[in-house]
Scaffold this active site. Structure first.
Site: not given
Ligand code: NDP
Length: 506
Positions: A233, A267
């Site tokens: 990720e 993020c």
């Protein structure tokens, strides 16, 4: 045990708030051997036995909430509300997988797809990778450590967590908690810097990594060399598209929170905004007004700051450079734009930029800072084109009162998740897949059945329902048997009568 220690400093004032041992590669190997030895017993407990331990662990975390969030605040200087949110989301996720793991991991029996294979009984079982390595970043350290570890543990794996050297305290403490409840020794923390993370990649059977695309590529490459799976990720550059019919008040509130939550160090934070020309100026006016009210400082629950400092002077330098790059290429700083004073830590002002374009770093590179670059676009088509003009594809949002149109725009965006009239909500919705497209990652990060099944190897067990002494496909190959089988196969595969029966005439 090594005598090398890492001092952990508060990003707010650089004071030392704790220290942890920094493990060498040899110590990581020993720690992994320890949990690897315990893992078969853990797997044998079965899903219900493991669930009981996770539920006890959830209760321990609840009983130690102040201590854990205190450590998290000390090492990140994030507002208490956000530290508590990390813990709350972790606990909610533990509950989600405790409730659903049994169904998600249950054996499956798909039926044979053709007349011939219907005579076989198929069972698909799932066996955990013995050791899962979880490498976590500094921005949301507690949530990521727990959210990645809990499903792996429930799946029956042993887990080794390597926290960021900047934020190991809360993670180390919660993994100590696993030992305190007397749970089997299948969960261990190996603090240290990048080399310690690299050692985890050498020892584990599956790697779950969250962090920069640069480090993710290194890890993915090494995992491929070792032929172990990895789920990465990585960075994001989430676009927000504001159409002319949007609720501008909600959209502007969301832009400021979504862009500046955790000082923009997320993020999935809003990283760039595309606004249809007819509402651009009004949207900028509202966003600017709200950004003005965002208070910078520390917040222990009593004081009133909304955003804390960036994690380090390195991050402060990256954000400052990106803003300066935009200004040098013609962007306007509507508010903010530089280090926040008078605090001595790595604080950055809430920053709104206009007149931006895609030659600028703030529109191309991930920005882990409280910045909102806003770009005027002619229409939705241009907004979609620009949103997709990015190496990243983590998530995005679309703002319109016409939700059907919102869904249509969402489908055209190259991103793993799209919120319509919302920000960040995909993170709170655990059945939703959380998987980045393009340079934002590989694999299923989190969410639903895939979020736990990824920690398992699937095994197919096939049984013959009827067991004659011989099978038509087995030796010997004779012309007569071959002709018969080929006719039957043609009959089964062809979809029109002519082709089905052609060879039966001869
Ligand atoms: P990194 O990707 O380097 O760090 C993430 C984790 O990986 C940390 O635990 C780090 O350890 C570890 N690590 C570093 N090198 C290795 C290696 N060779 N093998 C295994 N593990 C390793 O992030 P940075 O701290 O350098 O941040 C840089 C940028 O990355 C940020 O500005 C941001 O844009 C992005 N980022 C994205 C995140 C996300 O959520 N997608 C999270 C964090 C950063 P250690 O910290 O101890 O060096």
């Amino acid at each position: 045990m090594t005598d090398t220690r890492i001092d952990v400093r508060s990003p707010a004032d650089a004071s030392i708030v704790g220290s942890v041992a920094s493990l060498s590669a040899t110590e990581v190997a020993a720690a992994v051997t320890g949990i690897r030895t315990e893992q078969p017993g853990w797997e044998t407990l079965g899903i219900r036995g493991r669930r009981e331990w996770l539920e006890r662990y959830r209760d321990w975390l609840l009983d130690h909430d102040d201590e854990v969030t205190g450590l998290l605040q000390a090492e990140t200087s994030k507002p208490l509300q956000e530290a508590r949110l990390e813990l709350a989301m972790s606990l909610d996720l533990i509950n989600y997988y405790c409730k659903n793991a049994e169904a998600f991991l249950a054996d499956e029996h798909p039926r044979g797809h053709s007349v011939i294979t219907k005579s076989k009984r198929l069972t698909i079982t799932r066996h955990p990778y013995p050791v899962v390595g979880v490498i976590t970043p500094w921005n949301v350290p507690l949530l990521i450590a727990l959210a990645d570890s809990a499903p792996a543990l429930l799946a029956g794996a042993a887990v080794v967590v390597k926290p960021s050297e900047l934020t190991p305290l809360a993670t180390q403490r919660v993994i100590d908690g696993w030992q305190e409840i007397g749970a089997p020794g299948v969960f261990v923390c190996t603090p240290g810097a990048g080399a310690t993370g690299a050692a985890v990649v050498e020892e584990a059977d599956f790697i779950q990594f969250t962090g920069s695309t640069r480090t993710g590529i290194r890890i993915g490459r090494r995992a491929a060399e070792r032929l172990i799976p990895s789920s990465l990720e990585l960075g994001g550059k989430d676009a927000m598209i504001v159409l002319a019919d949007a609720d501008l008040e909600r959209a502007s509130n969301a832009a400021v929170w979504g862009g500046m939550f955790n000082s923009g160090q997320a993020c999935v934070s809003v990283e760039r905004v595309y606004v249809e020309a007819s509402v651009h100026d009004e949207f900028v006016r509202r966003v600017t007004q709200k950004a003005w009210t965002v208070r910078v400082g520390t917040n222990d629950g009593a004081s009133k700051a909304d955003i804390g400092p960036l994690i380090s002077s390195t991050q402060l330098a990256i954000v400052t450079t990106q803003v300066q790059d935009a200004v040098s290429k013609g962007a306007t700083v509507v508010t903010g734009g530089e280090r926040a004073q008078p605090q001595g830590g790595a604080f950055f002002q809430p920053t709104v930029l206009t007149g931006v374009d895609h030659t600028m770093q703030v529109m191309q590179e991930e920005t882990f800072g409280p910045t909102l670059p806003i770009m005027k676009v002619a229409n939705a088509t241009e907004a979609i084109r620009l949103a997709n003009d990015s190496p990243y594809g983590l998530s995005a949002s679309v703002w319109t009162r016409n939700t059907e149109r919102g869904r249509e725009v969402a489908r055209r965006l190259e991103a793993g998740a799209v919120n319509v009239n919302d920000v960040l909500s995909n993170l709170f919705l655990f059945p939703a897949p959380h998987a980045g497209w393009k340079k934002s990652g590989t694999g299923e990060r989190l969410g639903g059945a895939a979020g736990i099944r990824k920690y398992c190897r699937e095994q197919a067990i096939i049984e013959s329902r009827i067991t004659p002494h011989d099978e038509p496909l087995w030796f010997p190959y004779t012309p007569g048997k071959h002709r018969l089988i080929w006719r039957l196969l043609r009959f089964m595969i062809a979809r029109d009568a002519n082709r089905k029966l052609r060879k039966f005439g001869r």
